[in-house]
Scaffold this motif. Structure first.
Motif, PDB file in Angstrom:
ATOM      1  N   UNK A 179       7.681 -41.520 -48.644  1.00  0.00           N
ATOM      2  CA  UNK A 179       7.524 -42.890 -48.164  1.00  0.00           C
ATOM      3  C   UNK A 179       6.056 -43.266 -48.003  1.00  0.00           C
ATOM      4  N   UNK A 180       5.241 -42.333 -47.469  1.00  0.00           N
ATOM      5  CA  UNK A 180       3.812 -42.605 -47.284  1.00  0.00           C
ATOM      6  C   UNK A 180       3.124 -42.786 -48.629  1.00  0.00           C
ATOM      7  N   UNK A 181       3.423 -41.901 -49.580  1.00  0.00           N
ATOM      8  CA  UNK A 181       2.831 -42.026 -50.909  1.00  0.00           C
ATOM      9  C   UNK A 181       3.225 -43.354 -51.552  1.00  0.00           C
ATOM     10  N   UNK A 182       4.500 -43.733 -51.411  1.00  0.00           N
ATOM     11  CA  UNK A 182       4.960 -45.004 -51.970  1.00  0.00           C
ATOM     12  C   UNK A 182       4.251 -46.176 -51.308  1.00  0.00           C
ATOM     13  N   UNK A 183       4.028 -46.080 -49.976  1.00  0.00           N
ATOM     14  CA  UNK A 183       3.363 -47.166 -49.260  1.00  0.00           C
ATOM     15  C   UNK A 183       1.936 -47.362 -49.758  1.00  0.00           C
ATOM     16  N   UNK A 184       1.199 -46.259 -49.974  1.00  0.00           N
ATOM     17  CA  UNK A 184      -0.171 -46.375 -50.476  1.00  0.00           C
ATOM     18  C   UNK A 184      -0.198 -46.949 -51.889  1.00  0.00           C
ATOM     19  N   UNK A 185       0.716 -46.481 -52.739  1.00  0.00           N
ATOM     20  CA  UNK A 185       0.753 -46.996 -54.104  1.00  0.00           C
ATOM     21  C   UNK A 185       1.103 -48.482 -54.128  1.00  0.00           C
ATOM     22  N   UNK A 186       2.060 -48.873 -53.287  1.00  0.00           N
ATOM     23  CA  UNK A 186       2.448 -50.279 -53.243  1.00  0.00           C
ATOM     24  C   UNK A 186       1.352 -51.141 -52.638  1.00  0.00           C
ATOM     25  N   UNK A 187       0.576 -50.588 -51.683  1.00  0.00           N
ATOM     26  CA  UNK A 187      -0.509 -51.347 -51.082  1.00  0.00           C
ATOM     27  C   UNK A 187      -1.555 -51.721 -52.128  1.00  0.00           C
ATOM     28  N   UNK A 188      -1.963 -50.741 -52.951  1.00  0.00           N
ATOM     29  CA  UNK A 188      -2.938 -51.018 -54.001  1.00  0.00           C
ATOM     30  C   UNK A 188      -2.373 -52.019 -54.998  1.00  0.00           C
ATOM     31  N   UNK A 189      -1.096 -51.843 -55.342  1.00  0.00           N
ATOM     32  CA  UNK A 189      -0.470 -52.748 -56.294  1.00  0.00           C
ATOM     33  C   UNK A 189      -0.381 -54.162 -55.731  1.00  0.00           C
ATOM     34  N   UNK A 190      -0.035 -54.294 -54.465  1.00  0.00           N
ATOM     35  CA  UNK A 190       0.093 -55.625 -53.856  1.00  0.00           C
ATOM     36  C   UNK A 190      -1.265 -56.323 -53.739  1.00  0.00           C
ATOM     37  N   UNK A 191      -2.332 -55.535 -53.511  1.00  0.00           N
ATOM     38  CA  UNK A 191      -3.660 -56.135 -53.496  1.00  0.00           C
ATOM     39  C   UNK A 191      -3.989 -56.759 -54.850  1.00  0.00           C
ATOM     40  N   UNK A 192      -3.736 -55.996 -55.917  1.00  0.00           N
ATOM     41  CA  UNK A 192      -3.992 -56.515 -57.259  1.00  0.00           C
ATOM     42  C   UNK A 192      -3.108 -57.719 -57.554  1.00  0.00           C
TER      43      UNK A 192
END
Length: 606
Positions: free
Chosen positions: A256-269
């Motif tokens: 879940x933590x790894x997914x959250x970090x990946x989604x955070x970068x994606x949502x910024x872009x």
């Protein structure tokens, strides 16, 4: 097969095929309720786009009347705006409800389809006991629900933006032409490709998260179902179980933590490139042509204000809609994860519900050697229970019993004895076709003439009457197929097993309680025996079904069966019940290939 399929989680041809097959279940026909719901939502989505376009026009006119200081015109436009907002609000609220209704309708269709296969040919048993399907309960409940929610949401977030782009592009063309909009659309095409290239594997992440959540849930289910055995050895068993629970939780939370970090970068872009940068380009597209015009051809200040407000609103809505279309791949990849799990569930359940599927899951390591060593397996229907050169094998291929031959004639009961692991319960599983017959011939009566009782009796949260009527339909479903509902007959069954006090204890036949929690192990076994007495089968198949009852109580139960003329095929360890049987078969548990590992002897003459 299932493990191999689980590796393929991506948006490809397999995903399209699986999605098409699932939707064929969810929407069975053009005139079905689900098809009409989808069509009605499409009408609402188009209406919402038309109303949005109308509202942007009125907003521009409001700005024009304010700039020109036309107070009476402002009041007229404001009234029209307020009136238009009424149907817009109604449509918006109905759209939310329609999305939920479509999700619920799809879930009802899909779950009912799964239930039909899951309980056919006892596929639920193969899934739970023979490793046929992992976490079937979680897939049927949570995964199906998430799939239906995501597919209903995807429909709204793809069809509505598409209508918006077509309608708003047409309206913008009246003010700024198509050439200016072309730059905005080219930008979205380039950015869409870039965002897809840097996107994490959302479909695989979704499938992995569902699997890890199922493991964590299964760990807690194991602790709840085995709580007594664990508690007897606690400490240190509790600490060991806590470590096991923490490990499964840690795996889930790390994912879940790894997914959250990946989604955070994606949502910024996504947010910066799709929302804000696109807005800047839209403003430039509007302003540059205006500044390039001669001052005398730019129009009045009120007209410029009107066009600016309308164009800004339309471009913002268009940018949002195109952004949703650009980012729809994220929803599709998320949907692909749930589609894979639900499709695997449908495929596995459909396979397990067939005899071929059971045989495939019950495939010994030495299958060819087994086929050559024993007679061809045959299951026949007759008047008695008869075994002819039957071979009993465990799921991993160990031969438990070979060349078993005996007959249980009506009125001549048989008891089976032997150490644990010698194949006694396995014989009953083969007789009931829970395990496939590997060799020899079994003849048995129809199912209505046999009744099985296991060491762990099945009780469920319903009325006392339903406990005795089971497996017929419980009264909460309907009594049309429940057979005789003569309470006096049921009371006599309780009296024969010394449970008549339950009527006063629970307050009558129709009182509903959690019987599994309220009754002791011995009481549940006696209640199951009362159920058997009520159905009065020709044959009773008893697998240590009185192990929790006292020795004296056990004699009473077996005598009740004998008095009713029910022929018994029993597994028991206490000597005092042997007198209710005419023959005894003893399994010695040996693995010898040369001599039979069982013997048949007469107990007494009738």
């Amino acid at each position: 097969g299932g493990a191999a399929r689980a590796q393929r989680v991506s948006v490809d041809g397999l995903f399209v095929k699986r999605l098409k097959d699932i939707l064929a279940v969810c929407v069975p026909g053009w005139l079905s309720k689900e098809a009409l719901l989808v069509a009605f939502q499409a009408v609402l989505l188009v209406s919402r786009s038309v109303l949005t376009d109308r509202i942007t026009t009125l907003e521009g006119r409001c700005g024009e009347t304010i700039t020109s200081q036309d107070f009476s015109g402002f009041i007229r436009v404001l009234i029209r705006f307020a009136l238009t907002a009424i149907p817009a609000s109604v449509v918006n609220s109905i759209l939310k409800a329609m999305q939920a209704l479509i999700s619920v309708s799809f879930r009802r269709r899909l779950t009912a389809h799964l239930h039909k296969s899951y309980v056919a040919n006892r596929a639920y048993y193969v899934a739970s006991n023979l490793g046929g399907l992992s976490h079937a309960d979680q897939r049927i409940t949570e995964d199906v629900e998430k799939f239906c929610f995501n597919i209903a949401e995807l429909y709204s977030y793809s069809f509505k933006p598409l209508i918006d782009v077509v309608l708003f592009t047409r309206s913008l063309a009246r003010v700024m032409g198509y050439r200016g909009q072309l730059a905005l659309y080219l930008y979205f095409i380039v950015i869409g490709g870039f965002l897809r290239a840097i996107s994490p594997p959302l479909s695989l992440m979704t499938a992995q998260e569902s699997a890890l959540a199922a493991d964590f849930r299964a760990s807690h289910s194991r602790l709840a179902s085995r709580s007594e055995e664990i508690a007897f050895n606690d400490p240190p068993a509790g600490a060991a179980e806590r470590l096991a629970l923490d490990c499964t939780l840690d795996r889930l939370l790390r994912h879940n933590v790894l997914s959250a970090y990946q989604k955070m970068v994606q949502q910024f872009a996504d947010g910066y490139l799709v929302k804000y940068t696109a807005s800047c380009i839209g403003l430039v597209v509007f302003a540059v042509p205006l500044y390039m015009k001669p001052p005398d051809s730019r129009g009045t200040q009120s007209e410029i204000t009107r066009d600016y407000i309308r164009c800004t609103r339309l471009m913002m809505n268009t940018a949002t809609s195109i952004g949703q279309l650009v980012l729809v791949y994220k929803r599709i990849t998320t949907l692909a994860g749930y589609t894979a799990r639900v499709s695997e569930l449908i495929e596995e359940v459909a396979e397990l519900s067939t005899v071929r599927g059971l045989a495939h899951k019950f495939q010994p390591r030495n299958g060819k050697e087994v086929a050559a060593a024993f007679d061809s397996p045959k299951m026949l229907v007759g008047d008695t229970i008869k075994f002819e050169r039957v071979a009993i094998l465990s799921p991993d291929g160990d031969v438990l019993v070979r060349d078993l031959t005996f007959e249980v004639e009506r009125g001549r009961s048989v008891i089976i004895l032997g150490p644990n692991g010698s194949g006694k319960s396995s014989l009953f599983r083969v007789l009931a076709e829970l395990w496939p017959l590997q060799g020899g011939t079994i003849t048995r009566p129809s199912r209505k003439d046999m009744f099985y009782l296991s060491q762990k009796p099945y009780v469920f949260k319903s009325s006392l009457r339903d406990q005795l009527l089971y497996p017929r339909y419980p009264s909460v479903v309907g009594r049309s197929q429940a057979g005789s509902l003569d309470d006096e007959v049921l009371r006599q069954c309780l009296c024969r097993v010394e449970l008549e006090y339950l009527l006063d204890r629970v307050g009558g036949w129709d009182s509903i309680t959690d019987w599994d929690a309220m009754l002791s192990g011995g009481e549940k076994q006696r209640l199951a025996m009362a159920r058997l007495l009520h159905h009065r089968p020709t044959y009773a198949i008893l697998d240590e079904c009185t192990s929790a009852v006292s020795a004296d109580g056990e004699v009473i139960l077996y005598k009740a069966l004998s008095d009713l003329g029910i022929t018994m095929l029993s597994i028991a360890h206490r000597v005092n019940v042997k007198r209710f049987h005419e023959f005894a078969i003893t399994f010695d548990g040996s693995m010898s290939d040369d001599e039979p590992n069982w013997k048949l002897e007469r107990i007494h003459d009738n």
